[in-house]
Design an enzyme around this catalytic site. Sequence first.
Site, PDB file in Angstrom:
ATOM      1  CG  ASP A 182      23.136  12.486  20.382  1.00 18.06           C
ATOM      2  OD1 ASP A 182      22.202  12.359  19.568  1.00 18.06           O
ATOM      3  OD2 ASP A 182      24.316  12.622  20.068  1.00 18.06           O
ATOM      4  CG  PHE A 229      22.474  12.901  10.406  1.00 16.87           C
ATOM      5  CD1 PHE A 229      22.955  13.378  11.614  1.00 16.87           C
ATOM      6  CD2 PHE A 229      21.787  13.767   9.570  1.00 16.87           C
ATOM      7  CE1 PHE A 229      22.732  14.699  11.995  1.00 16.87           C
ATOM      8  CE2 PHE A 229      21.564  15.086   9.930  1.00 16.87           C
ATOM      9  CZ  PHE A 229      22.042  15.558  11.153  1.00 16.87           C
ATOM     10  CG  ASN A 230      26.413  11.292  13.670  1.00 18.38           C
ATOM     11  OD1 ASN A 230      25.599  12.209  13.777  1.00 18.38           O
ATOM     12  ND2 ASN A 230      26.476  10.283  14.521  1.00 18.38           N
ATOM     13  CG  ASP A 265      24.153  15.154  17.108  1.00 15.71           C
ATOM     14  OD1 ASP A 265      23.783  15.167  15.901  1.00 15.71           O
ATOM     15  OD2 ASP A 265      24.244  14.103  17.780  1.00 15.71           O
ATOM     16  CG  HIS A 308      21.405   5.367  15.617  1.00 18.56           C
ATOM     17  ND1 HIS A 308      21.465   4.423  14.592  1.00 18.56           N
ATOM     18  CD2 HIS A 308      20.294   6.090  15.401  1.00 18.56           C
ATOM     19  CE1 HIS A 308      20.418   4.590  13.798  1.00 18.56           C
ATOM     20  NE2 HIS A 308      19.685   5.579  14.251  1.00 18.56           N
ATOM     21  CG  ASP A 309      24.132   8.764  19.308  1.00 18.67           C
ATOM     22  OD1 ASP A 309      23.440   9.794  19.376  1.00 18.67           O
ATOM     23  OD2 ASP A 309      24.710   8.405  18.258  1.00 18.67           O
ATOM     24  CB  THR A 311      27.064  10.273  20.036  1.00 21.89           C
ATOM     25  OG1 THR A 311      26.746  11.483  20.754  1.00 21.89           O
ATOM     26  CG2 THR A 311      27.747   9.288  20.967  1.00 21.89           C
ATOM     27  CG  ASN A 336      20.597  14.605  15.936  1.00 20.46           C
ATOM     28  OD1 ASN A 336      20.488  14.054  14.847  1.00 20.46           O
ATOM     29  ND2 ASN A 336      21.070  13.985  17.017  1.00 20.46           N
TER      30      ASN A 336
HETATM   31  O1  RIB Z   1      22.631   8.344  12.001  1.00 19.32           O
HETATM   32  C1  RIB Z   1      22.364   8.340  13.379  1.00 19.32           C
HETATM   33  C2  RIB Z   1      23.162   9.369  14.086  1.00 19.32           C
HETATM   34  O2  RIB Z   1      22.810  10.674  13.605  1.00 19.32           O
HETATM   35  C3  RIB Z   1      22.891   9.420  15.594  1.00 19.32           C
HETATM   36  O3  RIB Z   1      24.025   9.877  16.261  1.00 19.32           O
HETATM   37  C4  RIB Z   1      21.801  10.435  15.699  1.00 19.32           C
HETATM   38  O4  RIB Z   1      21.777  11.057  16.995  1.00 19.32           O
HETATM   39  C5  RIB Z   1      22.230  11.430  14.668  1.00 19.32           C
HETATM   40  O5  RIB Z   1      23.212  12.270  15.258  1.00 19.32           O
HETATM   41 CA    CA Z   2      23.865  11.800  17.731  1.00 17.67          CA
END
Ligand code: RIB
Ligand code: CA
Length: 314
Positions: free
Chosen positions: A15, A165-166, A10, A239-240, A124, A39
């Site tokens: 990403d 979040f994801n 996303d 993160h990703d 991701t 996102n």
């Molecule tokens: O919490 C971080 C994640 O949420 C990452 O994948 C960021 O790109 C969002 O998608």
């Molecule tokens: Ca992401």
Amino acid sequence: MPVPVIIDCDPGHDDALALVLAAGDPAVDLLAITTVAGNQTVDKTTLNARRICTVAGITGVPVAAGCARPLVQPLLVADDVHGESGLDGPAFGEPTVHAVPQHAVDVMHRVLTEHPEPVTLVPTGPLTNVALLLTRHPDSAAHIREIVLMGGSTGRGNRTPAAEFNIHVDPEAAHTVFTSGLPVTMCGLNVTHQALVTPEVLARLERLDTRLSRICAELMTYFASTYRRLWGFAAPPLHDPVAVARVIDPEIVRCVDANVVVELHGQYTRGATVTDLHQYLDRPVNAQVAVELDTERFWDRVVAAVDALGGRAS
Ligand code: RIB
Ligand code: CA
């Protein structure tokens, strides 16, 4: 032999670097890129995937748009983190890489069933596409080597006190993945917060002095501004790419076995990945959980991938 991979993403600043790492590292054979709402809306995450493929010279890899909303609840986007476009910061020209007309879930199914060996899925973003793949095309499971995802946390969340979040965007989809019986590796906030884009890392990217490296540095500079404003981070966590790094070299991301349950009903904890690191609940292990990042080797691979693609930007 390179590991065959499908990235479901996303984009999203982190990403974007995950796509570059997967395309630029010789240990990965990137078979397809699928996009999902997270996102930003799926139209925007798909445009952003096309933008990254264009500037990174990623061609011959199908890009397919997927689900526009989570399985059950309304879509929540992260425009506060990634901006109105979902990839705020750099000025992108018109992308020359186009998306295929088929739905992401059908493209995943085709690629999985046609590839001669099992494929690793690297989600991701929210897990909506992956959950839908497993339910709409159950024969896909036999062609999936493992699912190595960025999402969740062994500790606190970043969208609620309990939910990352994801997972927060689509808890039902995450539940489907963690109860699928497939090999799942969770790269959660507890490990991705070790992947900080420090000034030293940013300087390494800037020293590459290619159009792609400049765009990556601009993305990281924007990402740093939102993490500083929202959470007071001195440097943003990337993160990703940690999930991709686990596929590239499992020694870069140390994991432990654990039971992970996605909380679906808690009034204040919905979307939490309840990770039983000490077998308190006597539930079966259903995941490998990432706990430690070899940051030196991680950044070496990320910078090398940006460098490898640097000359291909268009
Ligand atoms: O919490 C971080 C994640 O949420 C990452 O994948 C960021 O790109 C969002 O998608
Ligand atoms: Ca992401």
